[in-house]
Write a protein that holds these residues in place. Structure first.
Motif, PDB file in Angstrom:
ATOM      1  N   VAL A  76      -1.930  -2.809  -3.011  1.00 13.07           N
ATOM      2  CA  VAL A  76      -2.960  -3.332  -2.318  1.00 13.07           C
ATOM      3  C   VAL A  76      -2.609  -4.131  -1.148  1.00 13.07           C
ATOM      4  O   VAL A  76      -3.139  -4.586  -0.376  1.00 13.07           O
ATOM      5  CB  VAL A  76      -3.633  -4.333  -3.493  1.00 13.07           C
ATOM      6  N   THR A  77      -1.003  -4.436  -1.267  1.00 15.02           N
ATOM      7  CA  THR A  77      -0.495  -5.468  -0.196  1.00 15.02           C
ATOM      8  C   THR A  77      -0.427  -4.763   1.227  1.00 15.02           C
ATOM      9  O   THR A  77      -0.085  -4.973   2.280  1.00 15.02           O
ATOM     10  CB  THR A  77       0.887  -6.173  -0.602  1.00 15.02           C
ATOM     11  N   VAL A  78      -0.361  -3.299   1.138  1.00 14.12           N
ATOM     12  CA  VAL A  78      -0.287  -2.455   2.285  1.00 14.12           C
ATOM     13  C   VAL A  78      -1.501  -1.806   2.527  1.00 14.12           C
ATOM     14  O   VAL A  78      -1.741  -0.679   1.667  1.00 14.12           O
ATOM     15  CB  VAL A  78       1.032  -1.412   2.127  1.00 14.12           C
ATOM     16  N   PRO A  79      -2.389  -2.132   3.358  1.00 12.54           N
ATOM     17  CA  PRO A  79      -3.542  -1.186   3.320  1.00 12.54           C
ATOM     18  C   PRO A  79      -3.397   0.093   3.887  1.00 12.54           C
ATOM     19  O   PRO A  79      -2.642   0.524   4.681  1.00 12.54           O
ATOM     20  CB  PRO A  79      -4.219  -1.892   4.498  1.00 12.54           C
ATOM     21  N   ASN A  80      -4.081   0.900   3.235  1.00 10.58           N
ATOM     22  CA  ASN A  80      -3.909   2.528   3.748  1.00 10.58           C
ATOM     23  C   ASN A  80      -2.491   3.124   3.419  1.00 10.58           C
ATOM     24  O   ASN A  80      -1.992   4.274   4.045  1.00 10.58           O
ATOM     25  CB  ASN A  80      -4.426   2.892   5.019  1.00 10.58           C
ATOM     26  N   GLY A  81      -1.637   2.540   2.709  1.00 15.75           N
ATOM     27  CA  GLY A  81      -0.270   2.889   2.467  1.00 15.75           C
ATOM     28  C   GLY A  81      -0.060   3.242   0.872  1.00 15.75           C
ATOM     29  O   GLY A  81      -0.996   3.231   0.192  1.00 15.75           O
ATOM     30  N   ALA A  82       1.027   4.159   0.860  1.00 15.66           N
ATOM     31  CA  ALA A  82       1.222   4.823  -0.182  1.00 15.66           C
ATOM     32  C   ALA A  82       2.849   4.628  -0.447  1.00 15.66           C
ATOM     33  O   ALA A  82       3.664   4.907   0.319  1.00 15.66           O
ATOM     34  CB  ALA A  82       0.686   6.146  -0.309  1.00 15.66           C
ATOM     35  N   ILE A  83       3.212   4.362  -1.790  1.00 10.04           N
ATOM     36  CA  ILE A  83       4.565   4.144  -2.217  1.00 10.04           C
ATOM     37  C   ILE A  83       5.010   5.572  -2.725  1.00 10.04           C
ATOM     38  O   ILE A  83       4.237   5.959  -3.743  1.00 10.04           O
ATOM     39  CB  ILE A  83       4.866   3.039  -3.195  1.00 10.04           C
ATOM     40  N   ILE A  84       6.076   6.239  -2.040  1.00  5.89           N
ATOM     41  CA  ILE A  84       6.488   7.223  -2.719  1.00  5.89           C
ATOM     42  C   ILE A  84       7.937   7.134  -2.953  1.00  5.89           C
ATOM     43  O   ILE A  84       8.715   6.544  -2.819  1.00  5.89           O
ATOM     44  CB  ILE A  84       6.193   8.515  -1.676  1.00  5.89           C
ATOM     45  N   ALA A  85       8.580   8.351  -4.136  1.00  2.00           N
ATOM     46  CA  ALA A  85       9.728   8.267  -4.468  1.00  2.00           C
ATOM     47  C   ALA A  85      10.122   9.574  -4.615  1.00  2.00           C
ATOM     48  O   ALA A  85       9.339  10.641  -4.851  1.00  2.00           O
ATOM     49  CB  ALA A  85       9.712   7.600  -6.105  1.00  2.00           C
TER      50      ALA A  85
END
Length: 387
Positions: free
Chosen positions: A358-367
């Motif tokens: 929620v802290t990164v609008p329109n962002g996704a964390i990937i691994a």
């Protein structure tokens, strides 16, 4: 099921003057019998094969045989060939404590074989299975081996001495550092919640070595702190949760002596899976040619088993710190943040979507896949008995 394979009747000459490039020119194939009957109600198996050559990793299955076991000289237990060289009883069959059993084998070429009578020993409960953290010198290098050594305690007040063979099976959890909660659909170029958990998987393993014990010479018929299996700090089994199933076979003296000879013959590891260095006499013979070598043993034994669960945290106070290194997974560099619009099939062939912060609008964390999908290492189907 035990697996005993062998090379036989092979003579090698070595010299101390000049090296000799030894090549196998001829080997003799003999019958290998892997047969067992216990007090368990199940489909008991007999496996028939021919011994393999020293330069071969495969053996020939013996098919089309007639296999039966005779109980107390009268009752016959029949076998059906379920797979090439594998013969099984009906699932309702179980051996009886104190009864005597003889296996009879007739091959398709007319040769007939049988065992000496084997009496089924009573099963004895396992008292306990437990582990302790230890540090011991390695037998392979100058390093110190660190890990949890698991032990078994057992005793039998009804007999003066016990002869025992052990097997074990392991199941354990594998958890990846950054489990992926979303999956990518390459057809629609969209993503959605995963339908299955790929953060926790379950590995398994079982012993390959021959583990035998005897209380002969002890002051009482009791085994205390008998070592079964060691899990090192660098192994995956105790990274989280671990289940150890120990199976205890109560042997008669002749079976114990056979396995003792087999173990001494394979001084490298005492494994069922080693290529044998010579012929170890078992309890099976050709009815018409007693000089014919036969490999293997018809084991008749009373069985008991126990499954015990352990957590990694159970041993932290003893100094155990698991240090399993996930293949190709570097937790320090595994995570990255990208814009949702930049997600694509090529990128997500090497990465998985972990979450949407929620802290990164329109962002996704990937691994990376090895850090986010446990199926790289094991199966994500939980064992039926897992609690």
């Amino acid at each position: 099921m035990r697996n005993i394979s062998a090379i036989v009747l092979l003579l090698a000459f070595t010299g101390c003057v000049e090296p000799y490039d030894f090549q196998v020119t001829e080997t003799v194939e003999v019958l290998v019998v892997d047969a067992q009957l216990t007090n368990e109600q199940k489909a008991h198996r007999v496996e028939l094969s021919l011994s393999r050559a020293i330069d071969s990793d495969t053996s020939t299955k013996v098919t089309g045989a007639d296999v039966r076991i005779v109980e107390d000289g009268s009752l016959e237990i029949s076998f059906n060939e379920s797979n090439p060289g594998v013969y099984e009883t009906h699932p309702s069959v179980m051996g009886k404590t104190g009864s005597s059993y003889v296996i009879h084998i007739k091959l398709s070429n007319g040769n007939t074989y049988q065992s000496t009578p084997q009496v089924l020993s009573p099963s004895v409960p396992i008292d306990s299975v437990y582990g302790h953290y230890i540090e011991i010198p390695s037998d392979q290098n100058a390093e110190i081996k660190k890990g949890i050594q698991f032990f078994v305690d057992t005793h039998d007040e009804s007999n003066d001495v016990s002869f025992i063979r052990y097997e074990y099976k392991e199941d354990f959890e594998i958890k990846v550092p950054y489990p992926s909660g979303y999956e990518w659909d390459s057809n629609t170029q969209t993503f959605g919640p995963r339908s299955e958990d790929i953060g926790t998987c379950y590995g398994d393993g079982q012993n390959r070595n021959l583990i035998i014990a005897s209380t002969s010479g002890l002051s009482e018929n009791r085994l205390n702190a008998f070592p079964i299996q060691m899990v090192g700090v660098d192994d995956p089994q105790l990274e989280h949760r671990y289940a150890l199933t120990v199976v205890q076979y109560m042997l008669n003296p002749s079976a114990y002596q056979y396995y003792k000879n087999l173990q001494e013959n394979n001084v490298s590891s005492g494994s069922f899976f080693d290529k044998q260095k010579g012929t170890i006499a078992g309890n099976i013979f050709n009815e018409n040619n007693s000089s014919e070598p036969i490999l293997g043993f018809f084991e008749v034994a009373g069985v008991s088993m126990i499954t015990k669960f352990f957590n990694s945290s159970d041993f932290r106070d003893q100094g155990f710190i698991p240090n399993y290194d996930f293949q190709k997974c570097n937790p320090q560099t595994a995570l990255d943040t990208v814009q949702i619009n930049d997600l694509n099939t090529e990128l997500l062939s090497s990465y998985n979507i972990v979450e949407f912060p929620v802290t990164v609008p329109n962002g996704a964390i990937i691994a990376t896949v090895p850090c986010s999908d446990c199926r790289v290492y094991a199966d994500n189907v939980k064992p039926d008995y897992w609690d």
